[in-house]
Design a protein around this motif. Structure first.
Motif, PDB file in Angstrom:
ATOM      1  N   GLU A 246       9.957  -2.261   8.275  1.00 39.65           N
ATOM      2  CA  GLU A 246       9.736  -3.294   9.282  1.00 39.65           C
ATOM      3  C   GLU A 246       9.031  -4.511   8.688  1.00 39.65           C
ATOM      4  OE1 GLU A 246       8.818  -0.094   9.570  1.00 39.65           O
ATOM      5  OE2 GLU A 246      10.174   0.649  11.116  1.00 39.65           O
ATOM      6  N   SER A 247       8.031  -4.250   7.856  1.00 42.51           N
ATOM      7  CA  SER A 247       7.280  -5.339   7.230  1.00 42.51           C
ATOM      8  C   SER A 247       8.176  -6.187   6.323  1.00 42.51           C
ATOM      9  CB  SER A 247       6.121  -4.749   6.423  1.00 42.51           C
ATOM     10  OG  SER A 247       5.472  -5.726   5.678  1.00 42.51           O
ATOM     11  N   LEU A 248       9.003  -5.540   5.510  1.00 40.03           N
ATOM     12  CA  LEU A 248       9.867  -6.292   4.597  1.00 40.03           C
ATOM     13  C   LEU A 248      11.028  -6.955   5.325  1.00 40.03           C
ATOM     14  CD1 LEU A 248       9.708  -3.884   1.558  1.00 40.03           C
ATOM     15  CD2 LEU A 248       8.661  -6.142   1.767  1.00 40.03           C
ATOM     16  N   THR A 249      11.464  -6.361   6.424  1.00 42.11           N
ATOM     17  CA  THR A 249      12.483  -7.011   7.254  1.00 42.11           C
ATOM     18  C   THR A 249      11.923  -8.321   7.802  1.00 42.11           C
ATOM     19  OG1 THR A 249      13.482  -4.891   7.832  1.00 42.11           O
ATOM     20  CG2 THR A 249      13.967  -6.744   9.282  1.00 42.11           C
ATOM     21  N   ALA A 250      10.658  -8.313   8.195  1.00 48.87           N
ATOM     22  CA  ALA A 250      10.003  -9.535   8.673  1.00 48.87           C
ATOM     23  C   ALA A 250       9.894 -10.569   7.552  1.00 48.87           C
ATOM     24  CB  ALA A 250       8.622  -9.212   9.241  1.00 48.87           C
ATOM     25  N   GLU A 251       9.630 -10.114   6.320  1.00 54.73           N
ATOM     26  CA  GLU A 251       9.582 -11.035   5.167  1.00 54.73           C
ATOM     27  C   GLU A 251      10.929 -11.733   4.991  1.00 54.73           C
ATOM     28  OE1 GLU A 251       7.253 -11.722   2.609  1.00 54.73           O
ATOM     29  OE2 GLU A 251       5.645 -10.443   3.364  1.00 54.73           O
TER      30      GLU A 251
ATOM     31  N   ARG B 135       0.869  -1.173   0.000  1.00 55.30           N
ATOM     32  CA  ARG B 135       0.000   0.000   0.000  1.00 55.30           C
ATOM     33  C   ARG B 135       0.908   1.225   0.000  1.00 55.30           C
ATOM     34  NH1 ARG B 135      -5.136  -1.684   1.084  1.00 55.30           N
ATOM     35  NH2 ARG B 135      -5.856   0.451   1.361  1.00 55.30           N
ATOM     36  N   ARG B 136       0.638   2.165  -0.912  1.00 56.15           N
ATOM     37  CA  ARG B 136       1.521   3.319  -1.050  1.00 56.15           C
ATOM     38  C   ARG B 136       0.895   4.620  -0.565  1.00 56.15           C
ATOM     39  NH1 ARG B 136       4.286   2.729  -6.874  1.00 56.15           N
ATOM     40  NH2 ARG B 136       3.779   4.922  -6.795  1.00 56.15           N
ATOM     41  N   GLU B 137      -0.354   4.593  -0.112  1.00 59.92           N
ATOM     42  CA  GLU B 137      -0.971   5.858   0.245  1.00 59.92           C
ATOM     43  C   GLU B 137      -0.647   6.352   1.648  1.00 59.92           C
ATOM     44  OE1 GLU B 137      -3.876   2.497   0.817  1.00 59.92           O
ATOM     45  OE2 GLU B 137      -2.955   3.306  -0.965  1.00 59.92           O
ATOM     46  N   GLY B 138       0.140   5.633   2.395  1.00 57.94           N
ATOM     47  CA  GLY B 138       0.531   6.082   3.722  1.00 57.94           C
ATOM     48  C   GLY B 138       1.721   5.285   4.204  1.00 57.94           C
ATOM     49  N   ARG B 139       2.194   5.633   5.371  1.00 61.05           N
ATOM     50  CA  ARG B 139       3.326   4.890   5.942  1.00 61.05           C
ATOM     51  C   ARG B 139       2.772   3.667   6.658  1.00 61.05           C
ATOM     52  NH1 ARG B 139       8.417   7.595   6.425  1.00 61.05           N
ATOM     53  NH2 ARG B 139       8.882   5.939   7.881  1.00 61.05           N
ATOM     54  N   TYR B 140       3.149   2.516   6.202  1.00 58.18           N
ATOM     55  CA  TYR B 140       2.681   1.266   6.788  1.00 58.18           C
ATOM     56  C   TYR B 140       3.824   0.471   7.386  1.00 58.18           C
ATOM     57  CZ  TYR B 140      -1.831   2.084   4.688  1.00 58.18           C
ATOM     58  OH  TYR B 140      -3.047   2.614   4.368  1.00 58.18           O
ATOM     59  N   GLY B 141       4.902   1.138   7.772  1.00 60.57           N
ATOM     60  CA  GLY B 141       6.032   0.424   8.330  1.00 60.57           C
ATOM     61  C   GLY B 141       6.645  -0.525   7.328  1.00 60.57           C
ATOM     62  N   MET B 142       6.852  -0.040   6.098  1.00 66.50           N
ATOM     63  CA  MET B 142       7.342  -0.915   5.029  1.00 66.50           C
ATOM     64  C   MET B 142       8.687  -1.537   5.359  1.00 66.50           C
ATOM     65  SD  MET B 142       7.285  -0.768   0.940  1.00 66.50           S
ATOM     66  CE  MET B 142       5.916   0.270   1.010  1.00 66.50           C
TER      67      MET B 142
ATOM     68  N   ARG C  45      17.708   1.071   3.615  1.00 60.60           N
ATOM     69  CA  ARG C  45      17.270   0.841   4.999  1.00 60.60           C
ATOM     70  C   ARG C  45      16.777  -0.594   5.193  1.00 60.60           C
ATOM     71  NH1 ARG C  45      13.085   4.320   6.486  1.00 60.60           N
ATOM     72  NH2 ARG C  45      12.596   4.727   4.320  1.00 60.60           N
ATOM     73  N   ILE C  46      16.129  -1.155   4.179  1.00 48.49           N
ATOM     74  CA  ILE C  46      15.672  -2.554   4.264  1.00 48.49           C
ATOM     75  C   ILE C  46      16.869  -3.487   4.351  1.00 48.49           C
ATOM     76  CG2 ILE C  46      14.537  -4.421   2.978  1.00 48.49           C
ATOM     77  CD1 ILE C  46      12.679  -2.141   1.826  1.00 48.49           C
TER      78      ILE C  46
END
Length: 192
Positions: free
Chosen positions: A89-94, A80-87, A123-124
């Motif tokens: 952190e989310s991709l680090t978890a992936e 989702r690109r319309e806001g900050r969703y902790g990308m 950063r990822i």
């Protein structure tokens, strides 16, 4: 099957693949220059031609209905690109959950000219403790593929020099849209 298809496409289009595919089991694949929608398919084909796969981020709208299966089968991960969703952190978890994952991210985050690169890929890679593989599509030489791999040091001012050197002579389909190879100082905070 993908590998044979990819080799045929490269031969028909008269493109030359460069460099071996990444050996690392987990990595961020930095993609530059990114000036057309055709850059991602070209890098997918380059990766498949070497018997490898890579994941990529796509707008969540592309994953609706029957397209969901298709996009995921190609390696897509909806975002989702319309806001900050902790990308980050989310991709680090992936990365932590996967045994193998290569994540392709366009450096500038846009196909249009920008006076800087986005720092998300950097950063990822730092947060996930994975290397960054330099991938490219060079329309001037009709070459595409993989360059060097680097481990980010955490000093963006030093690391950006590595990217500037490698990508300096790479030409996108629309050269005037090639973004400047630099980070905005306020984007490289590795704490967030």
């Amino acid at each position: 099957m993908k590998q044979r298809f990819a080799l045929l496409v490269l031969k028909l289009m008269r493109w030359t693949p460069i460099g071996p595919a990444p050996e690392a089991k987990k990595y961020v694949m930095l993609c530059a220059p990114h000036t057309t929608n055709w850059d991602l398919p070209a890098l997918l084909v380059a990766t498949w031609s070497q018997g490898k796969s890579v994941n990529f981020l796509g707008k969540h709208q592309l994953f609706r209905g029957p397209m969901n299966w298709f996009m995921r089968s190609l390696g897509g991960i909806p975002v989702r690109r319309e806001g900050r969703y902790g990308m980050v952190e989310s991709l680090t978890a992936e990365f932590a959950a996967a045994d193998e994952i290569g994540l392709a991210i366009p450096a500038a985050g846009t196909r249009s000219y920008s006076d800087h690169w986005k720092s998300g890929f950097y950063r990822i890679a730092l947060a996930a403790d994975v290397p960054i593989v330099c991938a490219f599509v060079d329309y001037k030489t009709k070459t595409l593929g993989f360059g060097p791999t680097m481990t980010p040091t955490g000093d963006p001012d030093v690391d950006i020099l590595f990217f500037q050197e490698f990508y300096a002579d790479k030409v996108g389909k629309f050269p005037e849209k090639k973004s400047e190879i630099r980070f905005r100082p306020d984007q490289t905070n590795t704490e967030s």
